[in-house]
Scaffold this motif. Structure first.
Motif, PDB file in Angstrom:
ATOM      1  N   VAL A   5       0.863  -1.175   0.000  1.00 10.57           N
ATOM      2  CA  VAL A   5       0.000   0.000   0.000  1.00 10.57           C
ATOM      3  C   VAL A   5       0.900   1.226   0.000  1.00 10.57           C
ATOM      4  CG1 VAL A   5      -1.764   1.282   1.269  1.00 10.57           C
ATOM      5  CG2 VAL A   5      -1.787  -1.212   1.302  1.00 10.57           C
ATOM      6  N   LEU A   6       0.631   2.154  -0.921  1.00 13.85           N
ATOM      7  CA  LEU A   6       1.370   3.409  -0.985  1.00 13.85           C
ATOM      8  C   LEU A   6       0.407   4.543  -0.686  1.00 13.85           C
ATOM      9  CD1 LEU A   6       3.737   5.305  -1.728  1.00 13.85           C
ATOM     10  CD2 LEU A   6       2.976   5.107  -4.114  1.00 13.85           C
ATOM     11  N   ILE A  19       3.576   0.481   2.849  1.00 18.29           N
ATOM     12  CA  ILE A  19       3.278  -0.579   3.817  1.00 18.29           C
ATOM     13  C   ILE A  19       3.274  -1.902   3.063  1.00 18.29           C
ATOM     14  CG2 ILE A  19       1.619  -1.468   5.495  1.00 18.29           C
ATOM     15  CD1 ILE A  19       0.491   1.477   5.564  1.00 18.29           C
ATOM     16  N   TYR A  20       4.158  -2.786   3.447  1.00 16.71           N
ATOM     17  CA  TYR A  20       4.201  -4.135   2.889  1.00 16.71           C
ATOM     18  C   TYR A  20       3.574  -5.050   3.930  1.00 16.71           C
ATOM     19  CZ  TYR A  20       7.833  -1.993   0.015  1.00 16.71           C
ATOM     20  OH  TYR A  20       8.524  -1.170  -0.827  1.00 16.71           O
ATOM     21  N   PRO A  67       0.816  -5.316   8.781  1.00 10.30           N
ATOM     22  CA  PRO A  67       2.096  -4.854   8.254  1.00 10.30           C
ATOM     23  C   PRO A  67       3.239  -5.822   8.566  1.00 10.30           C
ATOM     24  CG  PRO A  67       1.005  -3.110   9.484  1.00 10.30           C
ATOM     25  CD  PRO A  67       0.263  -4.388   9.758  1.00 10.30           C
ATOM     26  N   VAL A  68       4.096  -6.010   7.562  1.00 12.18           N
ATOM     27  CA  VAL A  68       5.320  -6.783   7.731  1.00 12.18           C
ATOM     28  C   VAL A  68       6.509  -5.820   7.749  1.00 12.18           C
ATOM     29  CG1 VAL A  68       6.805  -8.519   6.656  1.00 12.18           C
ATOM     30  CG2 VAL A  68       4.326  -8.833   6.643  1.00 12.18           C
ATOM     31  N   HIS A  69       6.416  -4.773   6.923  1.00  7.50           N
ATOM     32  CA  HIS A  69       7.476  -3.758   6.855  1.00  7.50           C
ATOM     33  C   HIS A  69       6.833  -2.429   6.463  1.00  7.50           C
ATOM     34  CE1 HIS A  69      11.462  -2.086   6.240  1.00  7.50           C
ATOM     35  NE2 HIS A  69      11.022  -1.579   5.091  1.00  7.50           N
ATOM     36  N   ILE A  70       7.282  -1.346   7.098  1.00  5.43           N
ATOM     37  CA  ILE A  70       6.788  -0.008   6.779  1.00  5.43           C
ATOM     38  C   ILE A  70       7.988   0.881   6.473  1.00  5.43           C
ATOM     39  CG2 ILE A  70       5.554   2.024   7.649  1.00  5.43           C
ATOM     40  CD1 ILE A  70       3.975   0.128   9.474  1.00  5.43           C
ATOM     41  N   ALA A  71       7.915   1.579   5.348  1.00  2.00           N
ATOM     42  CA  ALA A  71       8.982   2.510   4.958  1.00  2.00           C
ATOM     43  C   ALA A  71       8.350   3.847   4.609  1.00  2.00           C
ATOM     44  CB  ALA A  71       9.743   1.956   3.750  1.00  2.00           C
ATOM     45  N   SER A  72       8.979   4.929   5.054  1.00  2.15           N
ATOM     46  CA  SER A  72       8.452   6.256   4.735  1.00  2.15           C
ATOM     47  C   SER A  72       9.521   7.061   3.988  1.00  2.15           C
ATOM     48  CB  SER A  72       8.046   6.987   6.006  1.00  2.15           C
ATOM     49  OG  SER A  72       9.171   7.227   6.832  1.00  2.15           O
ATOM     50  N   PHE A  73       9.057   8.094   3.286  1.00  4.56           N
ATOM     51  CA  PHE A  73       9.986   8.992   2.599  1.00  4.56           C
ATOM     52  C   PHE A  73       9.466  10.406   2.684  1.00  4.56           C
ATOM     53  CE2 PHE A  73       7.005   7.303  -0.514  1.00  4.56           C
ATOM     54  CZ  PHE A  73       6.608   8.418  -1.231  1.00  4.56           C
TER      55      PHE A  73
END
Length: 78
Positions: A5-6, A19-20, A67-73
């Motif tokens: 999800v973006l 969000i993976y 969620p398994v992994h969350i990355a932000s930018f």
């Protein structure tokens, strides 16, 4: 069941979150659950009206994502 999800902005500076995770579909008592979600931003009457309108257009389902992994930018941060 794997999903990504973006959620991002379209204005500069660009920022967002990825969000993976694992997805699970829930089609039990969707009308009541949607009202509860919409009540976060709308009155009870507005939430019920909006949920009813959506139920008349599409088969409704709740998608739960674990969620398994969350990355932000955030490109303003350099």
């Amino acid at each position: 069941p794997n999903v990504t999800v973006l959620i991002d902005t379209t204005e500069v500076p660009f920022k967002g979150v990825l969000i993976y995770g694992k997805a699970e579909l829930d089609d039990e008592d969707v009308f009541s659950k949607r009202i509860a979600i919409f009540r976060r931003r709308l009155s009870q009457e507005e939430a019920e009206t909006y949920a009813r309108r959506l139920m008349g257009k599409w088969k409704c389902v709740i998608i739960r994502i674990t969620p398994v992994h969350i990355a932000s930018f955030h490109y303003a941060k350099g």
